[in-house]
Motif scaffolding. Structure first.
Motif, mmCIF file in Angstrom:
data_model
loop_
_atom_site.group_PDB
_atom_site.id
_atom_site.type_symbol
_atom_site.label_atom_id
_atom_site.label_comp_id
_atom_site.label_asym_id
_atom_site.label_seq_id
_atom_site.Cartn_x
_atom_site.Cartn_y
_atom_site.Cartn_z
ATOM 1 N N GLU A 24 18.392 -4.282 4.869
ATOM 2 C CA GLU A 24 17.012 -4.635 5.201
ATOM 3 C C GLU A 24 16.331 -5.320 4.016
ATOM 4 O OE1 GLU A 24 15.110 -1.056 6.285
ATOM 5 O OE2 GLU A 24 15.999 -0.938 8.288
ATOM 6 N N THR A 25 16.492 -4.731 2.849
ATOM 7 C CA THR A 25 15.814 -5.249 1.663
ATOM 8 C C THR A 25 16.354 -6.614 1.258
ATOM 9 O OG1 THR A 25 15.463 -3.002 0.874
ATOM 10 C CG2 THR A 25 15.266 -4.765 -0.750
ATOM 11 N N LEU A 26 17.663 -6.743 1.213
ATOM 12 C CA LEU A 26 18.243 -7.989 0.724
ATOM 13 C C LEU A 26 18.140 -9.117 1.739
ATOM 14 C CD1 LEU A 26 21.308 -6.618 -1.253
ATOM 15 C CD2 LEU A 26 19.040 -7.237 -2.062
ATOM 16 N N GLU A 27 18.206 -8.796 3.000
ATOM 17 C CA GLU A 27 17.995 -9.835 4.003
ATOM 18 C C GLU A 27 16.573 -10.378 3.905
ATOM 19 O OE1 GLU A 27 20.087 -11.382 5.841
ATOM 20 O OE2 GLU A 27 21.776 -10.150 5.210
ATOM 21 N N ALA A 28 15.622 -9.500 3.633
ATOM 22 C CA ALA A 28 14.242 -9.953 3.430
ATOM 23 C C ALA A 28 14.152 -10.822 2.185
ATOM 24 C CB ALA A 28 13.310 -8.750 3.310
ATOM 25 N N ALA A 29 14.917 -10.469 1.142
ATOM 26 C CA ALA A 29 14.892 -11.253 -0.089
ATOM 27 C C ALA A 29 15.494 -12.635 0.117
ATOM 28 C CB ALA A 29 15.662 -10.515 -1.187
ATOM 29 N N VAL A 30 16.479 -12.732 0.984
ATOM 30 C CA VAL A 30 17.067 -14.039 1.277
ATOM 31 C C VAL A 30 16.085 -14.903 2.052
ATOM 32 C CG1 VAL A 30 18.904 -15.210 2.556
ATOM 33 C CG2 VAL A 30 19.438 -13.175 1.209
ATOM 34 N N ALA A 31 15.366 -14.286 2.962
ATOM 35 C CA ALA A 31 14.409 -15.045 3.772
ATOM 36 C C ALA A 31 13.228 -15.514 2.941
ATOM 37 C CB ALA A 31 13.927 -14.182 4.933
ATOM 38 N N GLU A 32 12.836 -14.727 1.951
ATOM 39 C CA GLU A 32 11.702 -15.072 1.097
ATOM 40 C C GLU A 32 12.181 -15.202 -0.343
ATOM 41 O OE1 GLU A 32 8.707 -12.130 1.583
ATOM 42 O OE2 GLU A 32 8.675 -12.297 3.776
ATOM 43 N N GLU A 33 11.892 -16.321 -0.967
ATOM 44 C CA GLU A 33 12.311 -16.534 -2.351
ATOM 45 C C GLU A 33 11.698 -15.470 -3.268
ATOM 46 O OE1 GLU A 33 11.436 -20.448 -3.669
ATOM 47 O OE2 GLU A 33 12.284 -21.395 -1.890
ATOM 48 N N VAL A 34 12.483 -15.058 -4.249
ATOM 49 C CA VAL A 34 11.993 -14.127 -5.262
ATOM 50 C C VAL A 34 12.032 -14.828 -6.613
ATOM 51 C CG1 VAL A 34 12.759 -12.086 -4.007
ATOM 52 C CG2 VAL A 34 14.304 -13.155 -5.654
ATOM 53 N N TYR A 35 11.145 -14.449 -7.484
ATOM 54 C CA TYR A 35 11.111 -15.048 -8.809
ATOM 55 C C TYR A 35 11.688 -14.124 -9.874
ATOM 56 C CZ TYR A 35 8.365 -18.891 -6.962
ATOM 57 O OH TYR A 35 7.965 -19.990 -6.236
ATOM 58 N N ARG A 36 11.892 -12.863 -9.500
ATOM 59 C CA ARG A 36 12.465 -11.908 -10.444
ATOM 60 C C ARG A 36 13.481 -11.060 -9.687
ATOM 61 N NH1 ARG A 36 9.285 -11.677 -15.103
ATOM 62 N NH2 ARG A 36 10.334 -9.743 -15.703
ATOM 63 N N VAL A 37 14.757 -11.209 -10.025
ATOM 64 C CA VAL A 37 15.797 -10.497 -9.281
ATOM 65 C C VAL A 37 15.690 -8.992 -9.475
ATOM 66 C CG1 VAL A 37 17.448 -12.387 -9.228
ATOM 67 C CG2 VAL A 37 17.392 -10.889 -11.208
ATOM 68 N N GLU A 38 15.141 -8.546 -10.614
ATOM 69 C CA GLU A 38 15.004 -7.111 -10.828
ATOM 70 C C GLU A 38 14.053 -6.477 -9.815
ATOM 71 O OE1 GLU A 38 12.382 -9.052 -14.079
ATOM 72 O OE2 GLU A 38 14.129 -9.536 -12.833
ATOM 73 N N ASN A 39 13.108 -7.292 -9.292
ATOM 74 C CA ASN A 39 12.186 -6.762 -8.280
ATOM 75 C C ASN A 39 12.904 -6.443 -6.976
ATOM 76 O OD1 ASN A 39 9.375 -8.894 -9.271
ATOM 77 N ND2 ASN A 39 10.135 -6.992 -10.120
ATOM 78 N N VAL A 40 13.956 -7.208 -6.659
ATOM 79 C CA VAL A 40 14.760 -6.913 -5.473
ATOM 80 C C VAL A 40 15.400 -5.535 -5.628
ATOM 81 C CG1 VAL A 40 16.712 -7.631 -4.070
ATOM 82 C CG2 VAL A 40 15.204 -9.352 -5.063
ATOM 83 N N CYS A 41 15.941 -5.274 -6.823
ATOM 84 C CA CYS A 41 16.538 -3.963 -7.092
ATOM 85 C C CYS A 41 15.482 -2.867 -7.009
ATOM 86 C CB CYS A 41 17.191 -3.960 -8.479
ATOM 87 S SG CYS A 41 18.575 -5.109 -8.666
ATOM 88 N N GLY A 42 14.296 -3.138 -7.556
ATOM 89 C CA GLY A 42 13.235 -2.144 -7.540
ATOM 90 C C GLY A 42 12.793 -1.794 -6.138
ATOM 91 N N GLU A 43 12.617 -2.817 -5.307
ATOM 92 C CA GLU A 43 12.188 -2.573 -3.929
ATOM 93 C C GLU A 43 13.245 -1.776 -3.173
ATOM 94 O OE1 GLU A 43 11.134 -5.029 0.159
ATOM 95 O OE2 GLU A 43 11.287 -6.107 -1.753
ATOM 96 N N ALA A 44 14.518 -2.134 -3.372
ATOM 97 C CA ALA A 44 15.592 -1.427 -2.679
ATOM 98 C C ALA A 44 15.675 0.026 -3.137
ATOM 99 C CB ALA A 44 16.921 -2.137 -2.930
ATOM 100 N N LEU A 79 14.749 5.867 -1.966
ATOM 101 C CA LEU A 79 14.118 7.142 -2.294
ATOM 102 C C LEU A 79 13.296 7.672 -1.108
ATOM 103 C CD1 LEU A 79 14.015 8.963 -4.827
ATOM 104 C CD2 LEU A 79 11.819 7.904 -5.368
ATOM 105 N N LYS A 80 12.610 6.777 -0.412
ATOM 106 C CA LYS A 80 11.796 7.192 0.735
ATOM 107 C C LYS A 80 12.657 7.587 1.930
ATOM 108 C CE LYS A 80 7.799 4.300 -0.473
ATOM 109 N NZ LYS A 80 6.969 3.125 -0.068
ATOM 110 N N LYS A 81 13.784 6.916 2.093
ATOM 111 C CA LYS A 81 14.633 7.164 3.257
ATOM 112 C C LYS A 81 15.433 8.459 3.147
ATOM 113 C CE LYS A 81 14.337 3.411 5.988
ATOM 114 N NZ LYS A 81 14.197 3.437 7.470
ATOM 115 N N HIS A 82 15.674 8.928 1.914
ATOM 116 C CA HIS A 82 16.505 10.114 1.713
ATOM 117 C C HIS A 82 15.634 11.265 1.201
ATOM 118 C CE1 HIS A 82 19.307 6.729 1.619
ATOM 119 N NE2 HIS A 82 20.268 7.575 1.946
ATOM 120 N N ASP A 83 15.314 12.203 2.078
ATOM 121 C CA ASP A 83 14.411 13.272 1.675
ATOM 122 C C ASP A 83 15.065 14.301 0.765
ATOM 123 O OD1 ASP A 83 16.103 14.404 3.507
ATOM 124 O OD2 ASP A 83 14.540 14.934 4.960
#
Length: 310
Positions: A71-91, A96-100
């Motif tokens: 989900e995260t990386l497909e969104a990153a492909v659709a929308e350009e990112v300027y900092r690749v570390e932010n992709v890692c951060g979002e993922a 963390l939210k998905k795994h209680d």
């Protein structure tokens, strides 16, 4: 109505030992790295995705990990990112939210990155490659992100060169050359030493987005070695690289210290708790082993040492 399959991962393990990292590796995704007023750079990135696992749980939800990262990386492909570390951060934050049951999520990424430059003497256009290294670790206290690169260059062994200097001096003495002339010659003409292909790795980790530029970190790492290397090299360029590398012979330890100096000079206002990772590994040309040196330090400690503190 079909019977619901049991959630085996949620059961208790036979041995109740917690695990620091459980996840998937080798996940390949395309990431578009945006540039101001230029076409985006498309990276083929490889990801590693981990969560920690408590002692009471048998396994992690691997399919859920893949769903989140997709989900995260497909969104990153659709929308350009300027900092690749932010992709890692979002993922990592999504994980963390998905795994209680988890308290920490980590996402690491590597990708080959191409830069364009010109050869030093013939001024021909050429390309150089660097391996981007990015990561993020998310906990309930926040997210730390890391960005940097691994680059290749050339080094010359100072010890080997020192022996060559001694041999040259003795030979010139035997030929009755005056000491002043010998000194001037050796100052202007660097003597041979065995050369090595060096691999420098430099990353910066901070709370949130590291206030550093990827291309600047690549430059610091490349300049830390005896000489830069180029995919294309005409004869004048070969002479330039040979002369430059022998004019600045360095041990692996020198390369790491040069990276430390470069980071402090380029980013004097980094947060004190920023983590700087520096590593140098040289492929020896006269040995079957390789030389290696590294340092991991907070910016506060590193700056104190570079500036001459205890």
């Amino acid at each position: 109505m079909s019977e619901q399959l049991p959630d085996v991962q949620a059961t208790s393990p036979d041995v109740t030992v917690g695990l620091n990292r459980v996840g998937v590796t080798g996940v390949e995704k395309l990431v578009k790295l945006g540039r101001e007023e230029k076409r985006p750079i498309v990276l083929m990135a490889e990801f590693k995705v981990f969560v920690d696992l408590p002692s009471w749980r048998k396994g992690a939800d691997m399919s859920r990990n893949m769903e989140v990262i997709d989900e995260t990386l497909e969104a990153a492909v659709a929308e350009e990112v300027y900092r690749v570390e932010n992709v890692c951060g979002e993922a990592a934050e999504r994980l963390l939210k998905k795994h209680d049951y988890t308290t920490q999520a980590e996402v690491r990424m590597e990708a080959e990155y191409v830069t364009r430059e010109r050869t030093p003497e013939s001024d021909k256009p050429t390309q150089s490659t660097a391996d981007i290294i990015a990561s993020a670790t998310a906990t309930e206290d926040g997210t730390r992100e890391e960005i940097g690169a691994r680059v290749t260059g050339m080094t010359v062994c100072p010890c080997s060169q020192g022996m060559s200097v001694a041999r040259a001096r003795q030979t010139l003495n035997d030929l009755n050359v005056e000491d002043e002339v010998i000194d001037e010659f050796l100052e202007k003409v660097p003597q041979p030493g065995h050369s090595q292909r060096g691999h420098a790795t430099l990353t910066v980790e901070t709370d949130g987005d590291p206030p550093v530029d990827l291309n600047e970190l690549i430059e610091i790492a490349r300049e830390s070695m005896s000489a830069r290397i180029y995919n294309l090299a005409k004869r004048p360029d070969e002479d330039h690289m040979t002369f430059q590398s022998h004019s600045d012979a360095k041990f692996v330890e020198d390369c790491v210290r040069s990276m430390a100096e470069g980071v402090v000079e380029q980013y004097p206002d980094l947060d004190d708790d920023a983590i700087i990772r520096m590593r140098q590994s040289n492929d020896e040309s006269i040995h079957q082993h390789n030389a290696h040196a590294e340092r991991v330090a907070t910016f506060e400690d590193l700056k104190g040492e570079v500036d001459g503190g205890e």
